[in-house]
Design a protein around this motif. Structure first.
Motif, PDB file in Angstrom:
ATOM      1  N   LYS A   1       0.839  -1.202   0.000  1.00 53.84           N
ATOM      2  CA  LYS A   1       0.000   0.000   0.000  1.00 53.84           C
ATOM      3  C   LYS A   1       0.871   1.247   0.000  1.00 53.84           C
ATOM      4  O   LYS A   1       0.692   2.125   0.815  1.00 53.84           O
ATOM      5  N   GLU A   2       1.826   1.325  -0.893  1.00 54.44           N
ATOM      6  CA  GLU A   2       2.691   2.505  -0.957  1.00 54.44           C
ATOM      7  C   GLU A   2       1.993   3.642  -1.681  1.00 54.44           C
ATOM      8  O   GLU A   2       1.239   3.419  -2.612  1.00 54.44           O
ATOM      9  N   LYS A   3       2.260   4.813  -1.253  1.00 52.82           N
ATOM     10  CA  LYS A   3       1.730   5.980  -1.953  1.00 52.82           C
ATOM     11  C   LYS A   3       2.570   6.185  -3.215  1.00 52.82           C
ATOM     12  O   LYS A   3       3.786   6.230  -3.148  1.00 52.82           O
ATOM     13  N   LEU A   4       1.912   6.290  -4.345  1.00 54.38           N
ATOM     14  CA  LEU A   4       2.615   6.331  -5.623  1.00 54.38           C
ATOM     15  C   LEU A   4       3.154   7.709  -5.982  1.00 54.38           C
ATOM     16  O   LEU A   4       4.189   7.831  -6.620  1.00 54.38           O
ATOM     17  N   PHE A   5       2.440   8.759  -5.596  1.00 59.17           N
ATOM     18  CA  PHE A   5       2.864  10.119  -5.912  1.00 59.17           C
ATOM     19  C   PHE A   5       2.867  10.933  -4.621  1.00 59.17           C
ATOM     20  O   PHE A   5       2.109  10.664  -3.712  1.00 59.17           O
ATOM     21  N   SER A   6       3.681  11.940  -4.562  1.00 61.44           N
ATOM     22  CA  SER A   6       3.768  12.753  -3.337  1.00 61.44           C
ATOM     23  C   SER A   6       2.909  14.009  -3.433  1.00 61.44           C
ATOM     24  O   SER A   6       3.260  15.052  -2.900  1.00 61.44           O
ATOM     25  N   ASN A   7       1.776  13.895  -4.121  1.00 62.56           N
ATOM     26  CA  ASN A   7       0.851  15.025  -4.221  1.00 62.56           C
ATOM     27  C   ASN A   7      -0.562  14.483  -4.388  1.00 62.56           C
ATOM     28  O   ASN A   7      -0.762  13.280  -4.482  1.00 62.56           O
TER      29      ASN A   7
ATOM     30  N   LYS B   1       4.593  15.727 -20.017  1.00 58.46           N
ATOM     31  CA  LYS B   1       5.389  16.959 -20.145  1.00 58.46           C
ATOM     32  C   LYS B   1       4.493  18.181 -20.256  1.00 58.46           C
ATOM     33  O   LYS B   1       4.764  19.214 -19.654  1.00 58.46           O
ATOM     34  N   LYS B   2       3.420  18.071 -21.028  1.00 57.36           N
ATOM     35  CA  LYS B   2       2.505  19.206 -21.240  1.00 57.36           C
ATOM     36  C   LYS B   2       1.682  19.528 -20.001  1.00 57.36           C
ATOM     37  O   LYS B   2       1.225  20.653 -19.848  1.00 57.36           O
ATOM     38  N   ASN B   3       1.466  18.548 -19.123  1.00 58.21           N
ATOM     39  CA  ASN B   3       0.564  18.696 -17.979  1.00 58.21           C
ATOM     40  C   ASN B   3       1.266  18.313 -16.669  1.00 58.21           C
ATOM     41  O   ASN B   3       0.965  17.269 -16.078  1.00 58.21           O
ATOM     42  N   PRO B   4       2.160  19.145 -16.179  1.00 63.90           N
ATOM     43  CA  PRO B   4       2.911  18.788 -14.970  1.00 63.90           C
ATOM     44  C   PRO B   4       2.059  18.712 -13.701  1.00 63.90           C
ATOM     45  O   PRO B   4       2.505  18.144 -12.702  1.00 63.90           O
ATOM     46  N   ASN B   5       0.825  19.229 -13.737  1.00 66.54           N
ATOM     47  CA  ASN B   5      -0.051  19.176 -12.568  1.00 66.54           C
ATOM     48  C   ASN B   5      -1.013  17.995 -12.598  1.00 66.54           C
ATOM     49  O   ASN B   5      -1.973  17.952 -11.838  1.00 66.54           O
ATOM     50  N   ILE B   6      -0.754  17.064 -13.483  1.00 69.05           N
ATOM     51  CA  ILE B   6      -1.520  15.817 -13.560  1.00 69.05           C
ATOM     52  C   ILE B   6      -0.518  14.674 -13.437  1.00 69.05           C
ATOM     53  O   ILE B   6       0.551  14.698 -14.042  1.00 69.05           O
ATOM     54  N   ASN B   7      -0.861  13.674 -12.630  1.00 64.98           N
ATOM     55  CA  ASN B   7      -0.033  12.474 -12.541  1.00 64.98           C
ATOM     56  C   ASN B   7      -0.502  11.476 -13.591  1.00 64.98           C
ATOM     57  O   ASN B   7      -1.698  11.316 -13.803  1.00 64.98           O
ATOM     58  N   PHE B   8       0.443  10.807 -14.223  1.00 66.07           N
ATOM     59  CA  PHE B   8       0.128   9.831 -15.264  1.00 66.07           C
ATOM     60  C   PHE B   8       0.668   8.469 -14.864  1.00 66.07           C
ATOM     61  O   PHE B   8       1.739   8.358 -14.261  1.00 66.07           O
TER      62      PHE B   8
ATOM     63  N   ILE C   1      10.989  13.362 -16.411  1.00 65.15           N
ATOM     64  CA  ILE C   1       9.541  13.509 -16.220  1.00 65.15           C
ATOM     65  C   ILE C   1       9.184  12.888 -14.871  1.00 65.15           C
ATOM     66  O   ILE C   1       9.344  11.684 -14.676  1.00 65.15           O
ATOM     67  N   ASN C   2       8.712  13.722 -13.939  1.00 68.64           N
ATOM     68  CA  ASN C   2       8.475  13.272 -12.570  1.00 68.64           C
ATOM     69  C   ASN C   2       7.028  12.967 -12.247  1.00 68.64           C
ATOM     70  O   ASN C   2       6.735  12.479 -11.157  1.00 68.64           O
ATOM     71  N   ASN C   3       6.112  13.244 -13.157  1.00 64.71           N
ATOM     72  CA  ASN C   3       4.693  12.997 -12.884  1.00 64.71           C
ATOM     73  C   ASN C   3       4.192  11.766 -13.645  1.00 64.71           C
ATOM     74  O   ASN C   3       3.038  11.693 -14.035  1.00 64.71           O
ATOM     75  N   LEU C   4       5.062  10.791 -13.837  1.00 67.81           N
ATOM     76  CA  LEU C   4       4.714   9.571 -14.562  1.00 67.81           C
ATOM     77  C   LEU C   4       5.215   8.364 -13.780  1.00 67.81           C
ATOM     78  O   LEU C   4       6.327   8.363 -13.247  1.00 67.81           O
ATOM     79  N   LEU C   5       4.388   7.349 -13.714  1.00 69.04           N
ATOM     80  CA  LEU C   5       4.730   6.065 -13.118  1.00 69.04           C
ATOM     81  C   LEU C   5       4.458   5.001 -14.162  1.00 69.04           C
ATOM     82  O   LEU C   5       3.439   5.072 -14.847  1.00 69.04           O
ATOM     83  N   VAL C   6       5.337   4.040 -14.284  1.00 70.10           N
ATOM     84  CA  VAL C   6       5.161   2.949 -15.240  1.00 70.10           C
ATOM     85  C   VAL C   6       4.803   1.688 -14.457  1.00 70.10           C
ATOM     86  O   VAL C   6       5.479   1.353 -13.483  1.00 70.10           O
ATOM     87  N   ILE C   7       3.738   1.030 -14.878  1.00 66.00           N
ATOM     88  CA  ILE C   7       3.342  -0.238 -14.255  1.00 66.00           C
ATOM     89  C   ILE C   7       3.539  -1.343 -15.275  1.00 66.00           C
ATOM     90  O   ILE C   7       3.008  -1.302 -16.377  1.00 66.00           O
ATOM     91  N   LEU C   8       4.301  -2.341 -14.871  1.00 67.33           N
ATOM     92  CA  LEU C   8       4.514  -3.536 -15.674  1.00 67.33           C
ATOM     93  C   LEU C   8       3.656  -4.626 -15.054  1.00 67.33           C
ATOM     94  O   LEU C   8       3.892  -5.054 -13.941  1.00 67.33           O
TER      95      LEU C   8
END
Length: 101
Positions: A37-43, A64-71, A93-100
């Motif tokens: 249950k880790e928090k994925l983003f710090s916002n 890149k175009k939307n830094p105030n949205i997490n992807f 790019i800091n607002n992106l997480l990749v799930i495999l």
């Protein structure tokens, strides 16, 4: 970042979900998620999710175009997830997480 910088960190018998440098790896045939249950983003920004992200060109551009949205990019194939991961780190790019998964 290079492709060789990201490797699956354990063998099948010791599999578990793991978050490595903003890539969430959920191994196949893993059923025990209760302790993960880790928090994925710090916002608290909205999260946009893309399934089957391919090589990641679209989601990287949107992040890149939307830094105030997490992807979150969800990809089933390791080689494709790794491509997105490498591009994400190389483009800082800091607002992106990749799930495999």
């Amino acid at each position: 970042m290079k492709k060789s910088d990201l490797k699956i960190p354990f063998d099948f018998e010791n599999r578990k979900p793991i978050l490595i440098d903003r890539l969430l790896y959920v191994p196949s045939n893993y059923e025990d998620h209760k302790d993960f249950k880790e928090k994925l983003f710090s916002n608290e920004n909205d999260i946009h999710l893309e399934y089957c992200s391919g090589n990641g060109d679209w989601i990287l551009q949107e992040a890149k175009k939307n830094p105030n949205i997490n992807f979150i990019a969800v990809e089933k194939k390791f080689l494709r997830a790794r491509k997105i991961w490498v591009k994400m780190h190389n483009q800082n790019i800091n607002n992106l997480l990749v799930i495999l998964a």
